[in-house]
Scaffold this motif. Structure first.
Motif, PDB file in Angstrom:
ATOM      1  N   UNK A 286       1.022  -1.122  -0.193  1.00  0.00           N
ATOM      2  CA  UNK A 286      -0.362   0.286   0.167  1.00  0.00           C
ATOM      3  C   UNK A 286       0.835   1.168  -0.166  1.00  0.00           C
ATOM      4  N   UNK A 287       2.120   0.938   0.886  1.00  0.00           N
ATOM      5  CA  UNK A 287       3.207   2.110   0.577  1.00  0.00           C
ATOM      6  C   UNK A 287       3.944   2.523  -0.541  1.00  0.00           C
ATOM      7  N   UNK A 288       3.591   1.564  -1.685  1.00  0.00           N
ATOM      8  CA  UNK A 288       4.222   1.950  -3.322  1.00  0.00           C
ATOM      9  C   UNK A 288       3.179   1.494  -4.035  1.00  0.00           C
TER      10      UNK A 288
ATOM     11  N   UNK B  76       7.472   8.222  -3.799  1.00  0.00           N
ATOM     12  CA  UNK B  76       9.226   6.513  -3.827  1.00  0.00           C
ATOM     13  C   UNK B  76       9.845   7.193  -4.405  1.00  0.00           C
ATOM     14  N   UNK B  77      11.220   6.825  -4.122  1.00  0.00           N
ATOM     15  CA  UNK B  77      12.004   6.865  -4.531  1.00  0.00           C
ATOM     16  C   UNK B  77      12.435   5.889  -5.389  1.00  0.00           C
TER      17      UNK B  77
ATOM     18  N   UNK C 224      17.856   5.707 -13.337  1.00  0.00           N
ATOM     19  CA  UNK C 224      18.840   6.439 -14.972  1.00  0.00           C
ATOM     20  C   UNK C 224      17.603   7.033 -15.681  1.00  0.00           C
ATOM     21  N   UNK C 225      16.493   6.807 -15.556  1.00  0.00           N
ATOM     22  CA  UNK C 225      15.816   7.207 -16.056  1.00  0.00           C
ATOM     23  C   UNK C 225      15.422   8.276 -15.247  1.00  0.00           C
ATOM     24  N   UNK C 226      14.547   8.210 -14.192  1.00  0.00           N
ATOM     25  CA  UNK C 226      14.938   9.661 -13.276  1.00  0.00           C
ATOM     26  C   UNK C 226      16.065  11.290 -13.574  1.00  0.00           C
TER      27      UNK C 226
ATOM     28  N   UNK D 228       6.477   7.903  -9.213  1.00  0.00           N
ATOM     29  CA  UNK D 228       4.883   7.748  -9.781  1.00  0.00           C
ATOM     30  C   UNK D 228       4.542   9.690 -10.090  1.00  0.00           C
ATOM     31  N   UNK D 229       5.670  10.411 -10.108  1.00  0.00           N
ATOM     32  CA  UNK D 229       5.228  11.605 -10.426  1.00  0.00           C
ATOM     33  C   UNK D 229       5.152  10.968 -11.737  1.00  0.00           C
ATOM     34  N   UNK D 230       4.320  11.935 -12.237  1.00  0.00           N
ATOM     35  CA  UNK D 230       3.617  12.332 -13.965  1.00  0.00           C
ATOM     36  C   UNK D 230       4.150  13.067 -14.466  1.00  0.00           C
TER      37      UNK D 230
END
Length: 560
Positions: A463-465, A471-472, A480-482, A497-499
């Motif tokens: 639930x926390x994910x 979430x980092x 790498x994508x971040x 989970x940032x859009x």
């Protein structure tokens, strides 16, 4: 050709938006503008090829290709045209297949040319000309200019004299530069302010589809053709005149009413392309001037059709007063101020009212006749195109995505639209509910299919994910994508989970992201695949799947 031979100019805003869409949907023919013309008579093919090149030499847009310069698309205007018109023998039963293949063949915006013609020779005095141009250099009004000038130059060439064409006062590149210089400062703020207010809270249409909506939008479309009889069209024109409106406004109001019944909602937004030729010097110029407008109408309160037409008229007039804001920037306002999912509105339902044009004409001993030629790439979930005919009626076509709708549903929708138009033409002052109950029985409206179960990316176990929680990055691939996102978006802190769009991403940045994924991981990912869930987690999962497919297709991860 060397670099010194070409003129490099910034794009118009409409061209930039379409260039981005082309790269998001690379390889599609949805933006091919096409015509198939039957020619009967002693055709001079050399004179036709000469006329094609003469029109392209006259209009810079037809000699234009596109390149990236400092990360932005630019127009590259070639000095002369070098077009050929291949001729191939065909039988009458081969014409439809040949036309479908030729007119649906995609263009390469970087290499061009973005205009082509092919002749099918059925006999010595019977040919079919297949003409295709990419929308980025033309539009509906431009196509009419093109056919008129092509015929004029051909007739003059056959007769052995110069064509009677006036010199153009400017070229499309002049318009593009003027537009960029004008839409700044207070004027830009005025336009953005209007569309932000108009679109705040807009919601997507809950279209009932025959098939569950896939995660990735389909690209194949079919067109259902039907007619608005002349008598009905005349009554609709009379209704428009009495309401100080136009035929377009009547059609939009009727479509809004039908969509309200189908979608069971009262906030209806339809996209409508506008000609974008307010300045008289643009009337005879070939280029891409069209700017789609997001027309939002409130259908609540059970109004009469007359009242709904008044609301639609107000919506349209306000939109026309602010139509200079480029579509891409209006969509940004939609994303910034709209409800979740509102960014899908531009690709849902389109309404296009074309100009009337002759289907047949005669010149230089040749009888010309336009024949139907559909392109099978989808521009939207549904696209309604209406063209007035010289005889007084209208030809209409309902283009629909085949991964969402069946032919029977498209035919039923068109029939319901005709029934609504008949009802409002006869009883415009009755409550809309009465008109719709008679024209669109509830039993005939399809129910939305059950949504398919979604797939779960690795790591989504607790639930926390879950999307929405901070979430980092959890894996080297997500990290790498971040990092790519941090570079493109200018954000130091990126959660999985940032859009992408919520962080300020837009179409050009999405294209750059795709290019970096291709360079770093050797995989092709389309932003359209990620539109509804454009997060680091989803991108990483998609990249991982593509890499596994390339390593061993038999062992590729399977998603529902």
């Amino acid at each position: 050709m060397t670099a010194d031979d070409a003129l490099i100019v910034e794009t118009s805003f409409a061209q930039q938006s379409l260039w981005l869409q082309h790269h998001l949907d690379r390889g599609l023919s949805a933006y091919n503008i096409t015509a198939a013309v039957r020619l009967r008579g002693p055709l001079d093919t050399a004179a036709l090829e000469y006329a094609l090149n003469a029109v392209a030499d006259r209009h810079e847009a037809l000699r234009t290709v596109f390149a990236l310069e400092d990360g932005e698309p630019v127009q590259v205007i070639r000095p002369t045209a070098a077009l050929t018109v291949p001729v191939e023998a065909a039988t009458p039963d081969q014409v439809a297949a040949a036309a479908g293949t030729e007119l649906s063949r995609p263009f390469d915006l970087g290499t061009g040319p973005l205009l082509r013609m092919r002749l099918l020779r059925l006999d010595d005095e019977h040919h079919v000309a297949l003409l295709a141009m990419h929308h980025i250099v033309t539009d509906g009004a431009s196509s009419e200019v093109f056919l008129k000038e092509l015929t004029t130059v051909y007739a003059a060439r056959v007769a052995g004299h110069e064509p009677p064409l006036d010199e153009l006062p400017l070229q499309y590149a002049d318009f593009a530069v003027w537009q960029r210089q004008t839409l700044v400062g207070a004027e830009l703020d005025r336009l953005v302010g209007h569309w932000s207010r108009a679109l705040t809270g807009a919601v997507p249409l809950a279209l009932p589809t025959d098939l569950p909506r896939p995660a990735t939008a389909g690209t194949h479309a079919v067109t259902h053709h039907f007619e608005l009889p002349a008598a009905l069209t005349q009554r609709l024109r009379t209704l428009a005149h009495e309401g100080r409106a136009t035929l377009f406004m009547v059609l939009l109001a009727a479509l809004d009413a039908l969509l309200a019944r189908y979608c069971r909602q009262q906030d209806i937004t339809v996209v409508a392309p506008m000609a974008g030729r307010a300045r008289p010097e643009l009337e005879g110029l070939i280029g891409y001037f069209v700017n789609p407008l997001l027309l939002r109408t409130d259908v609540s309160g059970d109004p009469s059709f007359t009242e709904l037409l008044g609301r639609t008229r107000t919506t349209c007039l306000d939109a026309f007063d602010h139509e200079d804001l480029p579509f891409e920037q209006a969509v940004k306002a939609l994303r910034r101020h709209g409800a979740p999912g509102a960014e899908t509105l531009p690709s849902q339902v389109l309404l296009v009212l074309q100009n009337a044009r002759p289907a047949r004409w005669h010149s230089a001993g040749i009888d010309f006749e336009l024949i139907p030629a559909d392109v099978d790439s989808a521009k939207a979930d549904l696209l309604l195109e209406v063209r007035p005919e010289p005889e007084g009626g209208c030809q209409a076509g309902l283009e629909y995505r085949t991964d969402l709708f069946t032919a029977a549903t498209a035919e039923r929708f068109a029939t319901h639209l005709l029934d609504v138009l008949e009802a409002v033409a006869q009883r415009p002052d009755e409550p809309l509910s009465h008109l719709l109950d008679a024209a669109v029985p509830a039993a005939e409206i399809p129910s939305p299919p059950a949504a398919p179960a979604g797939s779960q990316a690795p790591g989504q176990t607790g639930a926390e994910d879950t999307p929405g929680a901070r979430v980092d990055p959890r894996t080297p691939l997500e990290e790498e994508i971040a990092a790519i996102w941090r570079e493109l978006l200018g954000w130091d802190d990126i959660g999985v989970y940032d859009n992408f769009y919520d962080l300020g991403g837009q179409s050009l940045l999405a294209v750059r992201l795709v290019a970096q994924l291709r360079d770093r991981f050797g995989v092709e990912v389309s932003p359209n695949e990620l539109y509804s869930d454009f997060t680091v987690a989803t991108v990483a999962w998609t990249v991982l799947c593509r890499m596994a497919e390339e390593d061993d297709p038999a062992d590729a991860p399977v998603t529902a």
